[in-house]
Structure formats: structure tokens, C-alpha cells
Write an enzyme that holds these catalytic residues in place. Structure first.
Site, mmCIF file in Angstrom:
data_model
loop_
_atom_site.group_PDB
_atom_site.id
_atom_site.type_symbol
_atom_site.label_atom_id
_atom_site.label_comp_id
_atom_site.label_asym_id
_atom_site.label_seq_id
_atom_site.Cartn_x
_atom_site.Cartn_y
_atom_site.Cartn_z
ATOM 1 N N ASP A 218 41.183 35.540 29.751
ATOM 2 C CA ASP A 218 40.556 35.732 28.851
ATOM 3 C C ASP A 218 40.161 36.991 28.908
ATOM 4 O O ASP A 218 39.949 37.766 30.065
ATOM 5 C CB ASP A 218 39.401 34.945 28.144
ATOM 6 N N ASP A 220 36.088 37.532 28.633
ATOM 7 C CA ASP A 220 34.958 37.209 29.595
ATOM 8 C C ASP A 220 34.228 37.424 27.805
ATOM 9 O O ASP A 220 34.433 36.768 27.166
ATOM 10 C CB ASP A 220 34.334 38.296 30.172
#
Length: 262
Positions: A218, A220
Site C-alpha cells: 500500500d 500508507d
């Protein structure tokens, strides 16, 4: 650090693997050993199998069903279990959020530095200096030989691999605020994770070479320049790791025979 090792030679291994989020089993045809350590029980029984002629010990750091959050993992017991089995090198894959736009979900980072932002974790075997001061150097927390093996394996298996990077380790289990993520990014750090510390420091104290490889799941808390990138969710992390679990296994299987001394 000198402590009793396992005497049964069938329960020895030279390479260890700590399984991260989604990686709870590793090799087929394994033997299982339940170990006690002076610091309590590891996260799970250790399973031992072979990759070619190399004996490999596997331990899921969060437990067999991911029941242990990162701040409750018994890192001392996990590392000492590997040491007691004779492991000289641990490979430690982990899920991570990217802090930089050029490091994308689905890519790997063979990290070479870490920043510890955790608190309240038992992070040393040296609770007393009965035998004199014990201060290890952690200037370079990741072993060069383990890193080289992981990088070569990445090229061999065709994954997108970043050579070097700093992982900032946070306590969890929550994800970062936007302000925290922006701070980490502005410092020039590359990925964020919840388990690499104190694993790396304890491995150093135990005399075990340590190699960490991040699977980026991802971005974050998102990217300031791209409002379409949403903050990470637990579902996103596990979906990306689940989708890429075969690549993590392939990477480890290719790296293990290349680890020096295996």
C-alpha cells in the site's frame, strides 16, 4: 550470547524464515518442534524442512492464525528459538507500506537500514550485565550476504526489486496518521512496517545474520500529490499479500540456496 542448543541433530537447521502477514506455512514434508526459551514460548512450533540440501526452520511471527499483534509478538523467544536450532541466517519477509511514489504496491524492497519508532518492546537479551557490558553495533542492521541472496533471487524470479531502503518501524497495530506518514516520507524513509524492530537487533545480539525483504502492500496514508490514492486499510494489506504469496515463496526458495554458508 551463549545458551543451550537443541541436541537432536534432526531438529537442526542452518537457515531460518520468519513468516509475516499471510505467510503462516512454508515448506511441505516438515517436522515440528516445540521449544521453550528463557524468554517464554515462540509464536508457534517451529517447522523444519529442506530446500535442496539446506535445512530450513520456519516460524510465523504472528502465530499460526495471526493471533499476535505486532506489539505482542515475543521477539526474544522467536529469535532464540532459531539460535537454539543452529540457524546462522534468518530471512524475514514482511508486509510494508510505501512512503515514496516510486515504490509501488506489489514490488519488493531489500532494506538495508531501519529506524525504530516503537515503544514498550523487550528489545535485548541483556537485561543484566553479569558478565560485563554487552553493547552490540547496529550501524548496519541487515547482513550483506543475506541481502545479496535476496537481490539475486529477485532477479532470478523476475520480481520488481528495489536494492536498499530504510524501513521505519512503528508500534501498531494502528496505521499512521497523514501527518506521521508525511513526516516519515519527508525524512527520506522508504517503507513502514511494524515488526522489523526488535527482530533485527535481537538477531544481531544472538549472532544470527539477518535479511529483511518488504513486500509493498500500500501507500500508507496516501500520497499528497495524488488524492486518488486512499489511506491503507487492513483489507488492502491482506489482499495484496494474499495475491503475491506465491511470489514471496518463490523469492525465498530462490534465495535460500544462495545464502553464504547454507
Amino acid at each position: 550470547m551463549e545458551r543451550e542448543r537443541v541436541n537432536d541433530t534432526t531438529m537442526h537447521a542452518t537457515i531460518g524464515v520468519f513468516g509475516g502477514s499471510g505467510l503462516y506455512t512454508f515448506l511441505p514434508d516438515t517436522e515440528s518442534v516445540t521449544l521453550d526459551t528463557p524468554w517464554g514460548s515462540p509464536s508457534a512450533p517451529v517447522t523444519i524442512g529442506s530446500v535442496g540440501g539446506t535445512r530450513v526452520a520456519f516460524l510465523p511471527r504472528h502465530g499460526p492464525g495471526h493471533e499476535l499483534p505486532p506489539h505482542r509478538v515475543n521477539y526474544r523467544a522467536n529469535v532464540d528459538a532459531m539460535r537454539r536450532l543452529g540457524v546462522h541466517t534468518v530471512l524475514a519477509p514482511f508486509a510494508a507500506g510505501s512512503l515514496q511514489p516510486d515504490i509501488r504496491p506489489g514490488e519488493f524492497v531489500v532494506v538495508d537500514q531501519l529506524v525504530d519508532r516503537t515503544s514498550g518492546r523487550a528489545d535485548t537479551f541483556h537485561d543484566r550485565f553479569d558478565d560485563g557490558p554487552q553493547h552490540v553495533s547496529l550501524a548496519d542492521p541487515y547482513d550483506a550476504g543475506a541481502r545479496a541472496a535476496l537481490l539475486h533471487a529477485g532477479r532470478e524470479t523476475g520480481v520488481t526489486m528495489h536494492d536498499g531502503g530504510t524501513v521505519v518501524v512503528v508500534n501498531g497495530p494502528r496505521f499512521a496518521t497523514r501527518a506521521e506518514s508525511a513526516w516519515h516520507r519527508s525524512a527520506g524513509w522508504h517503507v513502514v512496517n511494524m515488526t522489523q524492530y526488535p527482530e533485527a537487533a535481537l538477531a544481531r545480539e544472538a549472532g544470527i545474520a539477518f535479511g529483511g525483504v518488504a513486500l509493498v502492500t500500500d501507500f500508507d496514508a496516501g500520497l499528497e500529490d495524488d488524492p486518488a490514492v486512499e489511506p491503507v486499510t487492513q483489507e488492502q494489506v491482506f489482499d495484496v499479500f494474499r495475491t503475491n504469496i506465491a511470489r514471496v515463496r518463490d523469492l525465498l526458495m530462490a534465495a535460500i540456496p544462495r545464502v553464504t554458508g547454507s
